[in-house]
Design an enzyme around this catalytic site. Sequence first.
Site, PDB file in Angstrom:
ATOM      1  N   GLU A   1      27.971  58.497   8.208  1.00 21.72           N
ATOM      2  CA  GLU A   1      26.932  58.418   9.227  1.00 21.72           C
ATOM      3  C   GLU A   1      26.990  57.040   9.871  1.00 21.72           C
ATOM      4  O   GLU A   1      26.915  56.013   9.190  1.00 21.72           O
ATOM      5  CB  GLU A   1      25.542  58.625   8.624  1.00 21.72           C
ATOM      6  CG  GLU A   1      24.441  58.564   9.686  1.00 21.72           C
ATOM      7  CD  GLU A   1      23.041  58.593   9.101  1.00 21.72           C
ATOM      8  OE1 GLU A   1      22.222  59.395   9.565  1.00 21.72           O
ATOM      9  OE2 GLU A   1      22.780  57.796   8.175  1.00 21.72           O
TER      10      GLU A   1
ATOM     11  N   ARG B   1      25.992  50.843   9.914  1.00 18.19           N
ATOM     12  CA  ARG B   1      25.055  50.531  10.998  1.00 18.19           C
ATOM     13  C   ARG B   1      25.643  49.404  11.846  1.00 18.19           C
ATOM     14  O   ARG B   1      25.962  48.323  11.325  1.00 18.19           O
ATOM     15  CB  ARG B   1      23.692  50.118  10.444  1.00 18.19           C
ATOM     16  CG  ARG B   1      22.652  49.832  11.519  1.00 18.19           C
ATOM     17  CD  ARG B   1      21.300  49.559  10.897  1.00 18.19           C
ATOM     18  NE  ARG B   1      20.837  50.712  10.140  1.00 18.19           N
ATOM     19  CZ  ARG B   1      19.913  50.660   9.188  1.00 18.19           C
ATOM     20  NH1 ARG B   1      19.363  49.498   8.857  1.00 18.19           N
ATOM     21  NH2 ARG B   1      19.542  51.755   8.558  1.00 18.19           N
TER      22      ARG B   1
ATOM     23  N   GLU C   1      26.925  42.455  17.169  1.00 17.76           N
ATOM     24  CA  GLU C   1      26.299  41.307  16.512  1.00 17.76           C
ATOM     25  C   GLU C   1      26.606  41.288  15.021  1.00 17.76           C
ATOM     26  O   GLU C   1      26.936  40.268  14.449  1.00 17.76           O
ATOM     27  CB  GLU C   1      24.781  41.338  16.735  1.00 17.76           C
ATOM     28  CG  GLU C   1      24.367  41.042  18.153  1.00 17.76           C
ATOM     29  CD  GLU C   1      24.672  39.613  18.562  1.00 17.76           C
ATOM     30  OE1 GLU C   1      24.415  38.700  17.757  1.00 17.76           O
ATOM     31  OE2 GLU C   1      25.182  39.412  19.676  1.00 17.76           O
TER      32      GLU C   1
ATOM     33  N   ASP D   1      25.059  62.011   4.952  1.00 22.04           N
ATOM     34  CA  ASP D   1      24.647  60.609   5.073  1.00 22.04           C
ATOM     35  C   ASP D   1      24.844  59.806   3.791  1.00 22.04           C
ATOM     36  O   ASP D   1      24.164  58.811   3.571  1.00 22.04           O
ATOM     37  CB  ASP D   1      23.186  60.533   5.509  1.00 22.04           C
ATOM     38  CG  ASP D   1      22.242  61.196   4.513  1.00 22.04           C
ATOM     39  OD1 ASP D   1      22.707  61.936   3.619  1.00 22.04           O
ATOM     40  OD2 ASP D   1      21.018  60.976   4.620  1.00 22.04           O
TER      41      ASP D   1
ATOM     42  N   GLU E   1       8.973  48.508  10.791  1.00 22.02           N
ATOM     43  CA  GLU E   1       8.209  49.760  10.755  1.00 22.02           C
ATOM     44  C   GLU E   1       8.327  50.416   9.386  1.00 22.02           C
ATOM     45  O   GLU E   1       7.347  50.926   8.833  1.00 22.02           O
ATOM     46  CB  GLU E   1       8.726  50.697  11.858  1.00 22.02           C
ATOM     47  CG  GLU E   1       7.861  51.930  12.100  1.00 22.02           C
ATOM     48  CD  GLU E   1       8.342  53.151  11.341  1.00 22.02           C
ATOM     49  OE1 GLU E   1       7.662  54.188  11.413  1.00 22.02           O
ATOM     50  OE2 GLU E   1       9.390  53.060  10.666  1.00 22.02           O
ATOM     51  N   HIS E   2       9.516  50.355   8.823  1.00 20.82           N
ATOM     52  CA  HIS E   2       9.732  50.945   7.496  1.00 20.82           C
ATOM     53  C   HIS E   2       8.929  50.185   6.439  1.00 20.82           C
ATOM     54  O   HIS E   2       8.284  50.800   5.580  1.00 20.82           O
ATOM     55  CB  HIS E   2      11.220  50.913   7.149  1.00 20.82           C
ATOM     56  CG  HIS E   2      11.561  51.573   5.853  1.00 20.82           C
ATOM     57  ND1 HIS E   2      11.558  52.943   5.701  1.00 20.82           N
ATOM     58  CD2 HIS E   2      11.883  51.067   4.642  1.00 20.82           C
ATOM     59  CE1 HIS E   2      11.883  53.248   4.450  1.00 20.82           C
ATOM     60  NE2 HIS E   2      12.078  52.124   3.790  1.00 20.82           N
TER      61      HIS E   2
ATOM     62  N   HIS F   1      22.861  58.114  16.588  1.00 19.38           N
ATOM     63  CA  HIS F   1      23.412  58.532  15.303  1.00 19.38           C
ATOM     64  C   HIS F   1      24.653  59.394  15.523  1.00 19.38           C
ATOM     65  O   HIS F   1      24.632  60.343  16.309  1.00 19.38           O
ATOM     66  CB  HIS F   1      22.381  59.349  14.516  1.00 19.38           C
ATOM     67  CG  HIS F   1      21.246  58.540  13.984  1.00 19.38           C
ATOM     68  ND1 HIS F   1      20.459  58.945  12.931  1.00 19.38           N
ATOM     69  CD2 HIS F   1      20.754  57.327  14.346  1.00 19.38           C
ATOM     70  CE1 HIS F   1      19.536  58.034  12.680  1.00 19.38           C
ATOM     71  NE2 HIS F   1      19.693  57.047  13.533  1.00 19.38           N
TER      72      HIS F   1
ATOM     73  N   ARG G   1      15.343  68.577  -2.686  1.00 19.92           N
ATOM     74  CA  ARG G   1      14.536  68.976  -1.535  1.00 19.92           C
ATOM     75  C   ARG G   1      15.185  70.115  -0.757  1.00 19.92           C
ATOM     76  O   ARG G   1      14.497  70.991  -0.235  1.00 19.92           O
ATOM     77  CB  ARG G   1      14.317  67.750  -0.635  1.00 19.92           C
ATOM     78  CG  ARG G   1      13.549  68.007   0.627  1.00 19.92           C
ATOM     79  CD  ARG G   1      12.943  66.733   1.188  1.00 19.92           C
ATOM     80  NE  ARG G   1      13.795  65.589   1.057  1.00 19.92           N
ATOM     81  CZ  ARG G   1      14.724  65.215   1.945  1.00 19.92           C
ATOM     82  NH1 ARG G   1      14.898  65.951   3.032  1.00 19.92           N
ATOM     83  NH2 ARG G   1      15.452  64.135   1.757  1.00 19.92           N
TER      84      ARG G   1
ATOM     85  N   LYS H   1      37.309  49.609  11.735  1.00 20.62           N
ATOM     86  CA  LYS H   1      37.496  50.076  13.109  1.00 20.62           C
ATOM     87  C   LYS H   1      36.567  49.337  14.069  1.00 20.62           C
ATOM     88  O   LYS H   1      36.987  48.917  15.158  1.00 20.62           O
ATOM     89  CB  LYS H   1      37.272  51.589  13.195  1.00 20.62           C
ATOM     90  CG  LYS H   1      38.407  52.425  12.609  1.00 20.62           C
ATOM     91  CD  LYS H   1      38.088  53.901  12.710  1.00 20.62           C
ATOM     92  CE  LYS H   1      39.247  54.752  12.202  1.00 20.62           C
ATOM     93  NZ  LYS H   1      40.448  54.631  13.065  1.00 20.62           N
TER      94      LYS H   1
END
Length: 230
Positions: free
Chosen positions: A172, A110, A71, A105, A187-188, A153, A89, A53
């Site tokens: 997601e 992305r 991109e 998720d 950052e991760h 998101h 959890r 899509k």
Amino acid sequence: MAGTVGSNELYFDENFMENLMSNDSIGRFIEQGEAFRTLMAYYNCAIMEVETKFNVLNEDFSAEYDRNPIETVKTRLKSPESIIEKLQRKNLPFSAESIEKNLNDIAGVRVICAFPEDIYLLSECILQQDDINLIKRKDYIAEPKPNGYRSLHLIVEVPIFLHNEKRFMKVEVQLRTIAMDFWASLEHQIYYKKGHNIDELRAELKDCAEISTALDLRMQNIRARMDEVE
């Protein structure tokens, strides 16, 4: 990675299976192997539907306006380890049914855009499609996370057409700019992978997020001025 997906099949290495079977509840979950593999195949099909899509939208904008708002598109299927950890959890049952009902998720797409305005443009376009059902929307661009994280998101439901049924699956979708994606990736790696928990580091990473945002807006303004000239 202990579990990988390819051609709609899921594979586990021996150590991963041995560790799982050492826990009775997880062992019962893995006994449902066929149901689990089938569910992962369904999620993989849903990923392909959503990815297609966005690729179609990108081609449409290219033909109509001579520009590509996207991109790149990245996809991922949540690993067995991550699925099991999340079920534990949340104190949820270990079953394929529990995964499909409670976790949003498992399938991820992305979409990386050049400019912030393209994020909202594409999200509107995808949500206007009559076979897409919006489950949840969280705008971390308008309201960034405390660490500076920015992204839009969407949890959407999309139909997949199997040989004997139409089935709706949740995916997601994360939409972000190149700068946002670059920041989130580093950052991760820097923070989570290295296990740092230092206030000074947190502050500097947040400053970098602000710089990335300023760069996004500045580049967007430059493009707008160029469009006016043309």
